[in-house]
Design a protein around this motif. Sequence first.
Motif, mmCIF file in Angstrom:
data_model
loop_
_atom_site.group_PDB
_atom_site.id
_atom_site.type_symbol
_atom_site.label_atom_id
_atom_site.label_comp_id
_atom_site.label_asym_id
_atom_site.label_seq_id
_atom_site.Cartn_x
_atom_site.Cartn_y
_atom_site.Cartn_z
ATOM 1 N N VAL A 137 0.835 -1.200 0.000
ATOM 2 C CA VAL A 137 0.000 0.000 0.000
ATOM 3 C C VAL A 137 0.867 1.245 0.000
ATOM 4 C CG1 VAL A 137 -1.630 1.385 1.350
ATOM 5 C CG2 VAL A 137 -1.964 -1.089 1.143
ATOM 6 N N GLU A 138 0.565 2.150 -0.904
ATOM 7 C CA GLU A 138 1.152 3.484 -0.894
ATOM 8 C C GLU A 138 0.111 4.418 -0.281
ATOM 9 O OE1 GLU A 138 4.048 6.340 -1.369
ATOM 10 O OE2 GLU A 138 4.297 4.257 -2.021
ATOM 11 N N ARG A 139 0.445 5.043 0.845
ATOM 12 C CA ARG A 139 -0.496 5.927 1.538
ATOM 13 C C ARG A 139 -0.270 7.371 1.090
ATOM 14 N NH1 ARG A 139 -0.803 9.432 5.915
ATOM 15 N NH2 ARG A 139 1.470 9.329 6.081
ATOM 16 N N LYS A 140 -1.363 8.050 0.764
ATOM 17 C CA LYS A 140 -1.269 9.442 0.340
ATOM 18 C C LYS A 140 -2.338 10.287 1.031
ATOM 19 C CE LYS A 140 1.991 9.025 -2.799
ATOM 20 N NZ LYS A 140 3.326 9.634 -2.549
ATOM 21 N N THR A 141 -1.952 11.468 1.485
ATOM 22 C CA THR A 141 -2.954 12.464 1.836
ATOM 23 C C THR A 141 -3.398 13.119 0.528
ATOM 24 O OG1 THR A 141 -1.353 14.255 2.072
ATOM 25 C CG2 THR A 141 -1.802 12.900 4.042
ATOM 26 N N PRO A 142 -4.550 13.804 0.495
ATOM 27 C CA PRO A 142 -4.961 14.462 -0.749
ATOM 28 C C PRO A 142 -3.893 15.408 -1.303
ATOM 29 C CG PRO A 142 -6.820 14.349 0.739
ATOM 30 C CD PRO A 142 -5.628 13.858 1.519
ATOM 31 N N ARG A 143 -3.298 16.205 -0.442
ATOM 32 C CA ARG A 143 -2.285 17.154 -0.929
ATOM 33 C C ARG A 143 -1.048 16.428 -1.448
ATOM 34 N NH1 ARG A 143 -1.888 22.389 -0.781
ATOM 35 N NH2 ARG A 143 -3.694 22.542 0.611
ATOM 36 N N ASP A 144 -0.634 15.395 -0.746
ATOM 37 C CA ASP A 144 0.523 14.614 -1.181
ATOM 38 C C ASP A 144 0.229 13.929 -2.507
ATOM 39 O OD1 ASP A 144 3.049 13.426 -1.051
ATOM 40 O OD2 ASP A 144 2.287 11.672 0.026
ATOM 41 N N TYR A 145 -1.006 13.451 -2.663
ATOM 42 C CA TYR A 145 -1.383 12.815 -3.926
ATOM 43 C C TYR A 145 -1.214 13.782 -5.083
ATOM 44 C CZ TYR A 145 -3.813 10.483 -7.637
ATOM 45 O OH TYR A 145 -4.090 9.912 -8.863
ATOM 46 N N VAL A 146 -1.737 14.991 -4.924
ATOM 47 C CA VAL A 146 -1.647 15.977 -6.008
ATOM 48 C C VAL A 146 -0.192 16.320 -6.295
ATOM 49 C CG1 VAL A 146 -2.241 18.324 -6.713
ATOM 50 C CG2 VAL A 146 -3.932 16.921 -5.521
ATOM 51 N N SER A 147 0.592 16.496 -5.242
ATOM 52 C CA SER A 147 1.996 16.876 -5.419
ATOM 53 C C SER A 147 2.777 15.832 -6.202
ATOM 54 C CB SER A 147 2.661 17.081 -4.053
ATOM 55 O OG SER A 147 2.083 18.166 -3.370
ATOM 56 N N THR A 148 2.531 14.556 -5.913
ATOM 57 C CA THR A 148 3.296 13.504 -6.573
ATOM 58 C C THR A 148 2.680 13.068 -7.898
ATOM 59 O OG1 THR A 148 2.124 11.848 -5.224
ATOM 60 C CG2 THR A 148 4.246 12.635 -4.411
ATOM 61 N N ALA A 149 1.351 13.057 -7.974
ATOM 62 C CA ALA A 149 0.701 12.588 -9.204
ATOM 63 C C ALA A 149 0.715 13.631 -10.301
ATOM 64 C CB ALA A 149 -0.745 12.181 -8.922
ATOM 65 N N MET A 150 0.649 14.896 -9.919
ATOM 66 C CA MET A 150 0.558 15.963 -10.918
ATOM 67 C C MET A 150 1.887 16.666 -11.137
ATOM 68 S SD MET A 150 -2.566 15.184 -11.138
ATOM 69 C CE MET A 150 -3.239 16.276 -12.383
ATOM 70 N N GLY A 151 2.961 16.112 -10.570
ATOM 71 C CA GLY A 151 4.297 16.644 -10.848
ATOM 72 C C GLY A 151 4.615 17.957 -10.197
ATOM 73 N N ARG A 152 3.964 18.243 -9.037
ATOM 74 C CA ARG A 152 4.214 19.522 -8.378
ATOM 75 C C ARG A 152 5.523 19.522 -7.596
ATOM 76 N NH1 ARG A 152 1.232 23.260 -10.942
ATOM 77 N NH2 ARG A 152 -0.792 22.364 -11.455
ATOM 78 N N SER A 153 5.769 18.432 -6.865
ATOM 79 C CA SER A 153 7.004 18.331 -6.081
ATOM 80 C C SER A 153 7.167 16.899 -5.625
ATOM 81 C CB SER A 153 6.951 19.268 -4.861
ATOM 82 O OG SER A 153 5.917 18.873 -3.976
ATOM 83 N N GLY A 154 8.386 16.585 -5.154
ATOM 84 C CA GLY A 154 8.634 15.261 -4.599
ATOM 85 C C GLY A 154 8.735 14.189 -5.670
ATOM 86 N N PRO A 155 8.874 12.925 -5.256
ATOM 87 C CA PRO A 155 8.996 11.818 -6.211
ATOM 88 C C PRO A 155 7.710 11.629 -7.001
ATOM 89 C CG PRO A 155 8.685 10.993 -3.975
ATOM 90 C CD PRO A 155 8.888 12.467 -3.858
ATOM 91 N N ALA A 156 7.845 11.221 -8.252
ATOM 92 C CA ALA A 156 6.678 11.034 -9.111
ATOM 93 C C ALA A 156 5.887 9.818 -8.655
ATOM 94 C CB ALA A 156 7.117 10.878 -10.556
ATOM 95 N N LEU A 157 4.578 9.983 -8.534
ATOM 96 C CA LEU A 157 3.734 8.880 -8.082
ATOM 97 C C LEU A 157 3.804 7.719 -9.058
ATOM 98 C CD1 LEU A 157 1.708 7.673 -6.154
ATOM 99 C CD2 LEU A 157 -0.109 8.895 -7.349
ATOM 100 N N GLU A 158 3.911 7.996 -10.342
ATOM 101 C CA GLU A 158 3.967 6.911 -11.318
ATOM 102 C C GLU A 158 5.165 5.997 -11.054
ATOM 103 O OE1 GLU A 158 3.990 6.317 -16.146
ATOM 104 O OE2 GLU A 158 2.896 7.972 -15.246
ATOM 105 N N ASP A 159 6.306 6.587 -10.689
ATOM 106 C CA ASP A 159 7.476 5.775 -10.351
ATOM 107 C C ASP A 159 7.217 4.952 -9.090
ATOM 108 O OD1 ASP A 159 8.810 6.838 -12.495
ATOM 109 O OD2 ASP A 159 9.902 8.338 -11.313
ATOM 110 N N GLN A 160 6.571 5.557 -8.112
ATOM 111 C CA GLN A 160 6.251 4.840 -6.877
ATOM 112 C C GLN A 160 5.318 3.671 -7.164
ATOM 113 O OE1 GLN A 160 4.684 8.197 -4.642
ATOM 114 N NE2 GLN A 160 6.554 8.335 -3.428
#
Length: 223
Positions: free
Chosen positions: A45-68
């Motif tokens: 399981v990859e746990r995400k808060t809504p803000r963390d989801y947007v940051s990683t999935a939409m390329g805003r900051s941090g590691p890319a969700l697609e890679d995770q």
Amino acid sequence: MRVATTVDDREPAGVAAAVRDHPDVTEVAVDRLSAGDLAIGSVGVERKTPRDYVSTAMGRSGPALEDQVERLAAAYDHAYVLVEGEFRDFETLRTGVSPASIRGSMASITARHGVPVVPCGDLDGLVDFAVRLGRKHVEDPSSRPLPTGAVSSSREPTPKRMYGCIEGIGPQLAATLYERYPTVEALLEADLADLTEIDGIGETRARTIYAAVRGIDSEPGSP
């Protein structure tokens, strides 16, 4: 059935505490995971808060969700992204990304990677859902071991795998259902008459399928 769970040591202390408090968890280890935030048997399981989801999935900051997600799918037989929030929480986030785009990214990850993205409400709801996933992937409603080939490979489309988990629906019938209804949304639009038109599906199986995709009991006289 009770399960053991591993929590990544980079997660906040509250996550491990919530896991320990779950009545169906036998033991909790806090350790460094190669992928994901929670590991329950073959489930990652990859746990995400809504803000963390947007940051990683939409390329805003941090590691890319697609890679995770790719690492998660490679490390576990069953991979999930669980969001510590609801769809409505994305409406109030000031991220500059439209809620429709966020929902689109969730659909994309689910469809293209075969890794469902599921909003779970609060942390306790997320932990409860994760534990239930861990249990359901190893237990059968009848308590009998699943026969070889009863569940589709993790490489199969998610809807097809879900159909194969319905009681009385084996791989062959799951494939037939998937050909007729390639998305769960399409299957939800089918009524009992539509289902009984499919070879191998009588009234009893039709009611079982109808109930399973709606999360309700299949009872005589139900619509």
